[in-house]
Structure formats: C-alpha cells, structure tokens
Design a protein around this motif. Sequence first.
Motif, PDB file in Angstrom:
ATOM      1  N   GLY A   1      48.964  23.240  52.451  1.00  0.00           N
ATOM      2  CA  GLY A   1      50.023  24.224  52.304  1.00  0.00           C
ATOM      3  C   GLY A   1      49.732  25.461  53.114  1.00  0.00           C
ATOM      4  N   ASN A   2      50.751  26.193  53.427  1.00  0.00           N
ATOM      5  CA  ASN A   2      50.599  27.450  54.134  1.00  0.00           C
ATOM      6  C   ASN A   2      50.562  28.589  53.126  1.00  0.00           C
ATOM      7  N   TRP A   3      49.821  29.614  53.448  1.00  0.00           N
ATOM      8  CA  TRP A   3      49.660  30.724  52.532  1.00  0.00           C
ATOM      9  C   TRP A   3      49.808  32.004  53.327  1.00  0.00           C
ATOM     10  N   LEU A   4      50.675  32.871  52.904  1.00  0.00           N
ATOM     11  CA  LEU A   4      50.974  34.073  53.658  1.00  0.00           C
ATOM     12  C   LEU A   4      50.621  35.323  52.878  1.00  0.00           C
TER      13      LEU A   4
ATOM     14  N   ARG B   1      52.591  40.089  59.251  1.00  0.00           N
ATOM     15  CA  ARG B   1      52.461  38.786  58.601  1.00  0.00           C
ATOM     16  C   ARG B   1      51.106  38.183  58.935  1.00  0.00           C
ATOM     17  N   VAL B   2      50.405  37.752  57.917  1.00  0.00           N
ATOM     18  CA  VAL B   2      49.101  37.115  58.089  1.00  0.00           C
ATOM     19  C   VAL B   2      49.167  35.728  57.474  1.00  0.00           C
ATOM     20  N   LYS B   3      48.739  34.743  58.223  1.00  0.00           N
ATOM     21  CA  LYS B   3      48.739  33.357  57.736  1.00  0.00           C
ATOM     22  C   LYS B   3      47.307  32.892  57.525  1.00  0.00           C
ATOM     23  N   LEU B   4      47.000  32.519  56.304  1.00  0.00           N
ATOM     24  CA  LEU B   4      45.665  32.056  55.966  1.00  0.00           C
ATOM     25  C   LEU B   4      45.605  30.545  56.106  1.00  0.00           C
ATOM     26  N   ARG B   5      44.721  30.073  56.950  1.00  0.00           N
ATOM     27  CA  ARG B   5      44.584  28.631  57.138  1.00  0.00           C
ATOM     28  C   ARG B   5      43.925  28.005  55.902  1.00  0.00           C
ATOM     29  N   TYR B   6      44.544  26.944  55.435  1.00  0.00           N
ATOM     30  CA  TYR B   6      44.067  26.297  54.215  1.00  0.00           C
ATOM     31  C   TYR B   6      43.170  25.126  54.557  1.00  0.00           C
ATOM     32  N   CYS B   7      41.961  25.090  53.964  1.00  0.00           N
ATOM     33  CA  CYS B   7      41.045  24.013  54.336  1.00  0.00           C
ATOM     34  C   CYS B   7      40.090  23.617  53.221  1.00  0.00           C
ATOM     35  N   ASP B   8      40.167  24.261  52.049  1.00  0.00           N
ATOM     36  CA  ASP B   8      39.118  24.049  51.054  1.00  0.00           C
ATOM     37  C   ASP B   8      39.454  22.984  50.018  1.00  0.00           C
ATOM     38  N   GLY B   9      40.715  22.539  49.944  1.00  0.00           N
ATOM     39  CA  GLY B   9      41.079  21.463  49.043  1.00  0.00           C
ATOM     40  C   GLY B   9      41.327  21.865  47.608  1.00  0.00           C
TER      41      GLY B   9
ATOM     42  N   LEU C   1      41.033  42.220  55.874  1.00  0.00           N
ATOM     43  CA  LEU C   1      42.366  42.743  56.152  1.00  0.00           C
ATOM     44  C   LEU C   1      42.555  44.182  55.654  1.00  0.00           C
ATOM     45  N   LEU C   2      41.854  44.566  54.616  1.00  0.00           N
ATOM     46  CA  LEU C   2      42.074  45.885  54.009  1.00  0.00           C
ATOM     47  C   LEU C   2      41.947  47.028  55.012  1.00  0.00           C
ATOM     48  N   PRO C   3      40.865  47.122  55.793  1.00  0.00           N
ATOM     49  CA  PRO C   3      40.764  48.233  56.744  1.00  0.00           C
ATOM     50  C   PRO C   3      41.689  48.094  57.956  1.00  0.00           C
TER      51      PRO C   3
ATOM     52  N   TYR D   1      52.326  49.763  51.091  1.00  0.00           N
ATOM     53  CA  TYR D   1      52.991  50.166  49.851  1.00  0.00           C
ATOM     54  C   TYR D   1      53.976  49.101  49.383  1.00  0.00           C
ATOM     55  N   LYS D   2      54.186  48.063  50.200  1.00  0.00           N
ATOM     56  CA  LYS D   2      54.922  46.884  49.770  1.00  0.00           C
ATOM     57  C   LYS D   2      54.177  45.661  50.298  1.00  0.00           C
ATOM     58  N   ALA D   3      53.974  44.687  49.431  1.00  0.00           N
ATOM     59  CA  ALA D   3      53.234  43.498  49.858  1.00  0.00           C
ATOM     60  C   ALA D   3      53.759  42.274  49.123  1.00  0.00           C
ATOM     61  N   LEU D   4      53.764  41.153  49.829  1.00  0.00           N
ATOM     62  CA  LEU D   4      54.216  39.887  49.271  1.00  0.00           C
ATOM     63  C   LEU D   4      53.166  38.824  49.564  1.00  0.00           C
ATOM     64  N   LEU D   5      52.672  38.188  48.525  1.00  0.00           N
ATOM     65  CA  LEU D   5      51.758  37.056  48.660  1.00  0.00           C
ATOM     66  C   LEU D   5      52.560  35.786  48.401  1.00  0.00           C
ATOM     67  N   SER D   6      52.636  34.918  49.389  1.00  0.00           N
ATOM     68  CA  SER D   6      53.444  33.714  49.223  1.00  0.00           C
ATOM     69  C   SER D   6      52.715  32.518  49.798  1.00  0.00           C
ATOM     70  N   GLY D   7      53.170  31.340  49.443  1.00  0.00           N
ATOM     71  CA  GLY D   7      52.554  30.132  49.958  1.00  0.00           C
ATOM     72  C   GLY D   7      53.394  28.922  49.652  1.00  0.00           C
TER      73      GLY D   7
END
Length: 273
Positions: free
Chosen positions: A4-7, A25-33, A64-66, A73-79
């Motif tokens: 799955g993709n995780w944003l 937009r940041v896309k986290l590569r999924y690989c851990d199962g 990503l924080l720094p 002030y607005k953030a969306l975690l989706s996947g």
Amino acid sequence: MALGNWLVCHQTLNLLEADFYNWNRVKLRYCDGASFTGNRIFKNETTTLYFKGQKIWEAIIEDLLPKGLGKAYKALLSGCSAGGLATFHHCDNFTKYLPTNASVKCLSDAGFFLDERDVSLNHTMRYFFKSLVTLQGIEQNLNENCTSALSDPDLCFFPQYALKYISTPYFILNSAYDVFQFHHILAPPSADPLGYWSHCRVNKSACTPAQINTLQGFRLSMLAALKPFYFYSKRGGMFINSCFAHCQSESQETWFGDDSPRINKKTIPRSSW
C-alpha cells in the motif's frame, strides 16, 4: 500483506484557493510487511530477519520535522491498503509530533481489513494477523487502551477494534465489497480447495445466487463493524460504497471523475475533507 501507499501531506502556507493546491506531499515507501508496526529481530538456525517497521516510521518522521513538517499547521496522514492500515496504528502518534495548534486528520483508503470468517467458516485473516503480530513483535506498538481492553490483544491489529481508541479526526474510505478482502479474507484459495469460488473471483457476473448472498453478508458485516463509529464519532466520517474495488483515492476515475462514485451527490473528496 497487501502492498500500500502511505502519504504524509502537510501545509505551511495559507489556503487561498482549492484544498491541497500548495501542500507538500511525502510518500513513504512500504516494505516491512506489517504496516510500519514491527520491532523485532527473528533468528533461527540459518536466518536472521530484522523487522523494524516502527523504527522506520519514527526515523522518517524525525527526518521530516526539521524540513517543514514540524511547522505545519494542517496535516493529513493517509494511505492505501496496507498503508491505510498503517494510518489506524500511527494516527494519534503522528499528531503528537506536530504543534499543539495544528489541525491534523487521518484517512484510510481500503485499510479497514475485516475480522470475518471465510467461506469455510475459518478465521483465515485472524490467524494471519495473529502470526504477523507474533513474528514481528507488533503488540508492543498497538494502542494500549485497546490491548488492555481485549482478552486477545492481537486483535487490536484489526482496525475495527482499534478505531474507537483513536482521538484524532479520522475518515474511512472503503468499499463494502473490497475486492482484496473478497479474495483473501472471504474466499481465499485455502478455504476453497475445490475451486467453487474460482469463477466468481474472476468474473462477478459468474457468481451464483448463493455466492451473491455470501458477498452481501460480507458487506453487512463490514457495515456492522463500522456502525459504532458512524453513530458515536463526533469528528470522523466515512465513504463506504459498493464498488468491487481496492483503493480509490489514487485513481482520478474513482476520486474525482465525472462518473466517480457518489453518496448523497458528493464525490469522495467532497465528502472527506
């Protein structure tokens, strides 16, 4: 486990026009199962395996924080799919990284994997999840309120049990006939050794009336599992349609097309934000 993709999306500028037009937009590569929840080193006589999904999640967010996320002030975690499952398990934790006055929301697309019996009346998905939790040492990273409330804490890997303990505003996008869950939870090959469901899996028009009734039962089970959230969530929402689909937010046709799914005349993005 389904890939799955995780944003992680965040905004640091004023929204002057349409939503998301100036978001990063940041896309986290999924690989851990295990949807970024594992933290265990597994060893046997010949192999050493490192399951470090939780550490990967923490390292990425810290990186990503720094770079701007820490001032959002607005953030969306989706996947989507396994990424959607990850949002259930990291939504509140993600909120804790951001400023206290930030508006944070989470969205799961096709991540509401159901704890349901298969067509042979066995708990194929439950046993799979339990073995995954054990193999990767996941229980330590599940919602503590959930694990302390259930006699079987491993079940908290299922979204339907963890959802009530999430405090961050949450939106669920899912098909009640999720095609991945149809193939792997309701009618997996292990539950159908004679191939009774093989034609139905490939071509829905080939399903017998009895199989259609079974599919309808799966839909009703999903709606029943979501009913408490529907009635009692004050800051959440959902878009549950009846498409044979798995992941709908990453396709323009289903997300915002002229003939995309609608509920009360609203497309998915108009309902979810």
